[in-house]
Design an enzyme around this catalytic site. Sequence first.
Site, PDB file in Angstrom:
ATOM      1  N   SER A 195       1.876  -2.106   5.784  1.00 14.94           N
ATOM      2  CA  SER A 195       3.046  -2.047   6.652  1.00 14.94           C
ATOM      3  C   SER A 195       3.756  -3.399   6.561  1.00 14.94           C
ATOM      4  O   SER A 195       3.804  -4.012   5.504  1.00 14.94           O
ATOM      5  CB  SER A 195       2.641  -1.707   8.084  1.00 14.94           C
ATOM      6  OG  SER A 195       3.765  -1.673   8.938  1.00 14.94           O
TER       7      SER A 195
ATOM      8  N   LYS B  14       8.314   0.995   7.763  1.00  7.74           N
ATOM      9  CA  LYS B  14       7.113   0.190   8.016  1.00  7.74           C
ATOM     10  C   LYS B  14       6.470   0.567   9.358  1.00  7.74           C
ATOM     11  O   LYS B  14       5.251   0.520   9.505  1.00  7.74           O
ATOM     12  CB  LYS B  14       7.450  -1.291   7.964  1.00  7.74           C
ATOM     13  CG  LYS B  14       7.884  -1.797   6.586  1.00  7.74           C
ATOM     14  CD  LYS B  14       6.735  -1.829   5.593  1.00  7.74           C
ATOM     15  CE  LYS B  14       6.674  -0.678   4.654  1.00  7.74           C
ATOM     16  NZ  LYS B  14       5.554  -0.801   3.671  1.00  7.74           N
TER      17      LYS B  14
ATOM     18  N   TYR C  67      14.307   0.139   6.408  1.00  9.35           N
ATOM     19  CA  TYR C  67      13.045  -0.488   6.008  1.00  9.35           C
ATOM     20  C   TYR C  67      12.117  -0.641   7.212  1.00  9.35           C
ATOM     21  O   TYR C  67      10.937  -0.290   7.152  1.00  9.35           O
ATOM     22  CB  TYR C  67      13.303  -1.851   5.375  1.00  9.35           C
ATOM     23  CG  TYR C  67      12.025  -2.587   5.002  1.00  9.35           C
ATOM     24  CD1 TYR C  67      11.238  -2.146   3.943  1.00  9.35           C
ATOM     25  CD2 TYR C  67      11.606  -3.702   5.716  1.00  9.35           C
ATOM     26  CE1 TYR C  67      10.065  -2.803   3.604  1.00  9.35           C
ATOM     27  CE2 TYR C  67      10.439  -4.373   5.386  1.00  9.35           C
ATOM     28  CZ  TYR C  67       9.673  -3.921   4.318  1.00  9.35           C
ATOM     29  OH  TYR C  67       8.506  -4.573   3.997  1.00  9.35           O
TER      30      TYR C  67
END
Length: 312
Positions: free
Chosen positions: A170, A203, A199
């Site tokens: 992550s 994550k 993004y």
Amino acid sequence: MGNTISSVFTHTFPPAPRYSVDDIPDLTGKVAIVTGANTGVGKETVKALLAHNAKVYLAARSEDKAQAAIDDLRKQTGKEASFLKLDLADLKSVKAAALEFQGKEKELHILFNNGGVMAPPVDQLTADGYDLQMGTNVLGHFYFTKLLLPTLISTAKASPEEHVRVVTTSSMMHFFGSLNFNTFKDGPARRRLSPSTLYCQSKYGNIVFAAELARRYGDQGVVSTSLHPGVIRSDLWRYTSKFESWVTGCLMYSPAYGALTQLWGGTSKEGAELNGKYLIPWARIGSPRRDALDPVLGKQLWEWLEEQVQNI
């Protein structure tokens, strides 16, 4: 916001590592897959695994780049990784990779869901029409893991005292993310978001997925963790501006540092006790955003992911 700033500071400026690749036990007889492994953190992870006698599949999209990495690692370690063709942004490629691996191996002890993409232009999509970051970082890894679960579980049953590991990369940027299901595929809602926002969402999704995997399969010997690898100098930054690269460059560590935390989670004795945990640099247990561990959200994401791959 204060807690977020404090967490980001802790993630960005970790204390000196107490763990090193020299602490990795002998991995003779162990089989591992590292995705996105032809460069950066993935390549360093493969290097450490090979040096400790694991059989390693270097999973990557480009065979030429993968073979160059394999050749270089052979020179450094005297050991040779095996290439596994895997394009996480193409679900048919993901299925083909899993089937190829299972045609060659009956066991899988460690799966490093390491590959990823960061902040590409918004018009870039996966082969199946998903946001490139959600499709690659989350959906691709989910499907790959799902297909390999029978192998992971059977391996765990054969060695119940050791457990198998699934380690998912992550980022501390998950602190700025959330899940908007309307933006996972292309459409007006997605087009309104910036590459960096997408993004952060992916994550965040990595942690939600890893935590749900831990809940569902922990009792079958599958240890699932997620992690922030550190602010690492790698090809991941290729889509960022020169100014952003210059600013963050002052804070970056080498890929060898970036591999430490996932190697700890994937190979250490204590790693077997880390199911559902979030790891931070360098080889420490950290705390993600609390809502990313919500089992209701985990179930919701898992069911959505299952729906996307049911007819592949």
